[in-house]
Every structure is written in C-alpha cells, then in structure tokens.
Design a protein around this motif. Structure first.
Motif, PDB file in Angstrom:
ATOM      1  N   LYS A  37      -7.129   8.951   2.683  1.00  0.00           N
ATOM      2  CA  LYS A  37      -7.613  10.276   3.084  1.00  0.00           C
ATOM      3  C   LYS A  37      -6.818  11.335   2.325  1.00  0.00           C
ATOM      4  O   LYS A  37      -5.596  11.392   2.429  1.00  0.00           O
ATOM      5  CB  LYS A  37      -7.408  10.484   4.588  1.00  0.00           C
ATOM      6  CG  LYS A  37      -8.067   9.440   5.458  1.00  0.00           C
ATOM      7  CD  LYS A  37      -9.493   9.789   5.651  1.00  0.00           C
ATOM      8  CE  LYS A  37     -10.117   8.892   6.717  1.00  0.00           C
ATOM      9  NZ  LYS A  37     -11.491   9.231   6.928  1.00  0.00           N
ATOM     10  N   ARG A  38      -7.531  12.170   1.557  1.00  0.00           N
ATOM     11  CA  ARG A  38      -6.889  13.237   0.793  1.00  0.00           C
ATOM     12  C   ARG A  38      -7.405  14.583   1.270  1.00  0.00           C
ATOM     13  O   ARG A  38      -8.606  14.748   1.467  1.00  0.00           O
ATOM     14  CB  ARG A  38      -7.184  13.076  -0.696  1.00  0.00           C
ATOM     15  CG  ARG A  38      -6.746  11.725  -1.230  1.00  0.00           C
ATOM     16  CD  ARG A  38      -7.090  11.547  -2.686  1.00  0.00           C
ATOM     17  NE  ARG A  38      -8.539  11.580  -2.886  1.00  0.00           N
ATOM     18  CZ  ARG A  38      -9.112  11.714  -4.069  1.00  0.00           C
ATOM     19  NH1 ARG A  38      -8.387  11.856  -5.149  1.00  0.00           N
ATOM     20  NH2 ARG A  38     -10.419  11.715  -4.179  1.00  0.00           N
ATOM     21  N   LEU A  39      -6.522  15.528   1.435  1.00  0.00           N
ATOM     22  CA  LEU A  39      -6.879  16.846   1.930  1.00  0.00           C
ATOM     23  C   LEU A  39      -7.769  17.577   0.931  1.00  0.00           C
ATOM     24  O   LEU A  39      -7.411  17.760  -0.227  1.00  0.00           O
ATOM     25  CB  LEU A  39      -5.611  17.666   2.205  1.00  0.00           C
ATOM     26  CG  LEU A  39      -5.807  18.996   2.903  1.00  0.00           C
ATOM     27  CD1 LEU A  39      -6.434  18.792   4.280  1.00  0.00           C
ATOM     28  CD2 LEU A  39      -4.486  19.722   3.045  1.00  0.00           C
ATOM     29  N   GLY A  40      -8.960  17.954   1.374  1.00  0.00           N
ATOM     30  CA  GLY A  40      -9.876  18.726   0.551  1.00  0.00           C
ATOM     31  C   GLY A  40     -10.516  17.957  -0.591  1.00  0.00           C
ATOM     32  O   GLY A  40     -11.112  18.551  -1.478  1.00  0.00           O
ATOM     33  N   MET A  41     -10.387  16.643  -0.583  1.00  0.00           N
ATOM     34  CA  MET A  41     -10.957  15.818  -1.649  1.00  0.00           C
ATOM     35  C   MET A  41     -11.694  14.638  -1.012  1.00  0.00           C
ATOM     36  O   MET A  41     -11.433  14.300   0.136  1.00  0.00           O
ATOM     37  CB  MET A  41      -9.862  15.324  -2.588  1.00  0.00           C
ATOM     38  CG  MET A  41      -9.098  16.448  -3.272  1.00  0.00           C
ATOM     39  SD  MET A  41      -7.851  15.822  -4.374  1.00  0.00           S
ATOM     40  CE  MET A  41      -8.848  15.320  -5.743  1.00  0.00           C
TER      41      MET A  41
ATOM     42  N   TYR B 239      -0.873   8.664  -4.829  1.00  0.00           N
ATOM     43  CA  TYR B 239      -1.347   9.711  -3.913  1.00  0.00           C
ATOM     44  C   TYR B 239      -0.231  10.082  -2.930  1.00  0.00           C
ATOM     45  O   TYR B 239      -0.324   9.784  -1.739  1.00  0.00           O
ATOM     46  CB  TYR B 239      -2.586   9.227  -3.133  1.00  0.00           C
ATOM     47  CG  TYR B 239      -3.695   8.769  -4.031  1.00  0.00           C
ATOM     48  CD1 TYR B 239      -4.503   9.694  -4.686  1.00  0.00           C
ATOM     49  CD2 TYR B 239      -3.936   7.412  -4.231  1.00  0.00           C
ATOM     50  CE1 TYR B 239      -5.525   9.267  -5.530  1.00  0.00           C
ATOM     51  CE2 TYR B 239      -4.955   6.985  -5.073  1.00  0.00           C
ATOM     52  CZ  TYR B 239      -5.739   7.922  -5.718  1.00  0.00           C
ATOM     53  OH  TYR B 239      -6.741   7.501  -6.546  1.00  0.00           O
ATOM     54  N   PRO B 240       0.820  10.743  -3.403  1.00  0.00           N
ATOM     55  CA  PRO B 240       1.991  10.978  -2.543  1.00  0.00           C
ATOM     56  C   PRO B 240       1.736  11.831  -1.296  1.00  0.00           C
ATOM     57  O   PRO B 240       2.454  11.694  -0.315  1.00  0.00           O
ATOM     58  CB  PRO B 240       2.991  11.654  -3.480  1.00  0.00           C
ATOM     59  CG  PRO B 240       2.198  12.167  -4.626  1.00  0.00           C
ATOM     60  CD  PRO B 240       0.986  11.291  -4.732  1.00  0.00           C
ATOM     61  N   LYS B 241       0.733  12.673  -1.289  1.00  0.00           N
ATOM     62  CA  LYS B 241       0.492  13.533  -0.127  1.00  0.00           C
ATOM     63  C   LYS B 241      -0.659  13.049   0.744  1.00  0.00           C
ATOM     64  O   LYS B 241      -1.029  13.702   1.702  1.00  0.00           O
ATOM     65  CB  LYS B 241       0.233  14.966  -0.590  1.00  0.00           C
ATOM     66  CG  LYS B 241       1.447  15.591  -1.234  1.00  0.00           C
ATOM     67  CD  LYS B 241       1.217  17.018  -1.612  1.00  0.00           C
ATOM     68  CE  LYS B 241       2.481  17.570  -2.253  1.00  0.00           C
ATOM     69  NZ  LYS B 241       2.335  18.963  -2.621  1.00  0.00           N
ATOM     70  N   ALA B 242      -1.210  11.911   0.424  1.00  0.00           N
ATOM     71  CA  ALA B 242      -2.354  11.372   1.168  1.00  0.00           C
ATOM     72  C   ALA B 242      -1.880  10.411   2.251  1.00  0.00           C
ATOM     73  O   ALA B 242      -0.727  10.002   2.283  1.00  0.00           O
ATOM     74  CB  ALA B 242      -3.295  10.663   0.208  1.00  0.00           C
ATOM     75  N   ILE B 243      -2.795  10.074   3.148  1.00  0.00           N
ATOM     76  CA  ILE B 243      -2.533   9.076   4.183  1.00  0.00           C
ATOM     77  C   ILE B 243      -3.603   7.990   4.070  1.00  0.00           C
ATOM     78  O   ILE B 243      -4.601   8.170   3.373  1.00  0.00           O
ATOM     79  CB  ILE B 243      -2.545   9.694   5.602  1.00  0.00           C
ATOM     80  CG1 ILE B 243      -3.912  10.316   5.913  1.00  0.00           C
ATOM     81  CG2 ILE B 243      -1.442  10.722   5.761  1.00  0.00           C
ATOM     82  CD1 ILE B 243      -4.079  10.730   7.358  1.00  0.00           C
TER      83      ILE B 243
ATOM     84  N   ILE C  60       0.841  -1.205   0.000  1.00  0.00           N
ATOM     85  CA  ILE C  60       0.000   0.000   0.000  1.00  0.00           C
ATOM     86  C   ILE C  60       0.869   1.244   0.000  1.00  0.00           C
ATOM     87  O   ILE C  60       0.590   2.209  -0.712  1.00  0.00           O
ATOM     88  CB  ILE C  60      -0.970  -0.006   1.192  1.00  0.00           C
ATOM     89  CG1 ILE C  60      -1.991  -1.134   1.034  1.00  0.00           C
ATOM     90  CG2 ILE C  60      -1.687   1.341   1.326  1.00  0.00           C
ATOM     91  CD1 ILE C  60      -2.804  -1.414   2.285  1.00  0.00           C
ATOM     92  N   SER C  61       1.945   1.247   0.770  1.00  0.00           N
ATOM     93  CA  SER C  61       2.853   2.403   0.803  1.00  0.00           C
ATOM     94  C   SER C  61       3.426   2.686  -0.579  1.00  0.00           C
ATOM     95  O   SER C  61       3.494   3.844  -1.011  1.00  0.00           O
ATOM     96  CB  SER C  61       3.983   2.167   1.796  1.00  0.00           C
ATOM     97  OG  SER C  61       3.495   2.157   3.106  1.00  0.00           O
ATOM     98  N   ASN C  62       3.839   1.636  -1.288  1.00  0.00           N
ATOM     99  CA  ASN C  62       4.355   1.819  -2.653  1.00  0.00           C
ATOM    100  C   ASN C  62       3.275   2.366  -3.577  1.00  0.00           C
ATOM    101  O   ASN C  62       3.536   3.262  -4.392  1.00  0.00           O
ATOM    102  CB  ASN C  62       4.883   0.486  -3.209  1.00  0.00           C
ATOM    103  CG  ASN C  62       6.126   0.020  -2.488  1.00  0.00           C
ATOM    104  OD1 ASN C  62       6.833   0.807  -1.862  1.00  0.00           O
ATOM    105  ND2 ASN C  62       6.389  -1.265  -2.558  1.00  0.00           N
ATOM    106  N   TYR C  63       2.068   1.859  -3.462  1.00  0.00           N
ATOM    107  CA  TYR C  63       0.941   2.336  -4.259  1.00  0.00           C
ATOM    108  C   TYR C  63       0.664   3.804  -3.963  1.00  0.00           C
ATOM    109  O   TYR C  63       0.433   4.606  -4.878  1.00  0.00           O
ATOM    110  CB  TYR C  63      -0.289   1.475  -3.956  1.00  0.00           C
ATOM    111  CG  TYR C  63      -1.493   1.798  -4.795  1.00  0.00           C
ATOM    112  CD1 TYR C  63      -1.658   1.232  -6.052  1.00  0.00           C
ATOM    113  CD2 TYR C  63      -2.489   2.652  -4.317  1.00  0.00           C
ATOM    114  CE1 TYR C  63      -2.778   1.515  -6.820  1.00  0.00           C
ATOM    115  CE2 TYR C  63      -3.606   2.936  -5.089  1.00  0.00           C
ATOM    116  CZ  TYR C  63      -3.742   2.363  -6.332  1.00  0.00           C
ATOM    117  OH  TYR C  63      -4.851   2.654  -7.096  1.00  0.00           O
ATOM    118  N   MET C  64       0.694   4.156  -2.685  1.00  0.00           N
ATOM    119  CA  MET C  64       0.423   5.540  -2.283  1.00  0.00           C
ATOM    120  C   MET C  64       1.486   6.494  -2.824  1.00  0.00           C
ATOM    121  O   MET C  64       1.169   7.595  -3.253  1.00  0.00           O
ATOM    122  CB  MET C  64       0.359   5.641  -0.759  1.00  0.00           C
ATOM    123  CG  MET C  64      -0.791   4.878  -0.129  1.00  0.00           C
ATOM    124  SD  MET C  64      -2.385   5.616  -0.410  1.00  0.00           S
ATOM    125  CE  MET C  64      -2.212   7.086   0.582  1.00  0.00           C
TER     126      MET C  64
END
Length: 96
Positions: A67-71, A47-51, A39-43
């Motif tokens: 979880k994405r900021l503002g999305m 989605y590099p700035k997401a958690i 999952i970390s590799n996928y992120m």
C-alpha cells in the motif's frame, strides 16, 4: 461457572486456535516469520514509506499487497527457487 460464560470462553479459545493455525491476525507474523523478514528487507530497499498487508500462502508461494500513499497498490508475489532464495514479482493494481 455459568454455562453462558463457559460457552463464550470455549468460543474465544476456538477462535484463537483457528487464528494461530491459519496465520490470521496477530499470528500472521509468527506463521510466516521468514517471509515477513524477507518482505521487510525488500520494502526497505524498494518502498521505504509503504506498508504491506498480511502474508497469505498460495499454491506457488506467498502473496501480499503493498500500500503506497497516493499511488496504486502493488500485488507482491513471493516464490522460492528451491535453494532458500526468494523471487519477488510485482503487479501494479489498476482501476478497471
């Protein structure tokens, strides 16, 4: 040792064992180590700035929420193909 102290120590120990067995809290990354790595590799790629939330096992694989900021959040389903590869499927969470 007082009975009350012994009771609280036993309760804390039982909670720790339960957390380790079910993969809750700090034990989640230990129980689902390989899935967290994938999952970390996928992120990093998508989605590099997401958690993402702790991983949970399901009948068909694993699930987490990105979880994405503002999305809108994304539910990420992870299934195996039987050969050691993982297949990622996304569903965007929309407000009803």
């Amino acid at each position: 040792m007082k009975k009350k102290t012994l009771f609280w120590l036993a309760t804390a120990a039982a909670a720790g064992v339960y957390g380790a067995v079910t993969g809750k809290g700090p034990f989640n990354k230990m129980r689902f180590k390989e899935q967290h790595e994938r999952i970390s590799n996928y992120m990093e790629t998508h989605y590099p700035k997401a958690i993402y939330t702790p991983v949970r096992a399901t009948e068909n694989g694993y699930v987490t929420v990105i979880k994405r900021l503002g999305m809108p959040d994304i539910i990420l389903y992870i299934t195996g193909d039987g050969e050691g590869n993982y297949i990622f499927t996304e569903t965007v969470v929309t407000d009803a």
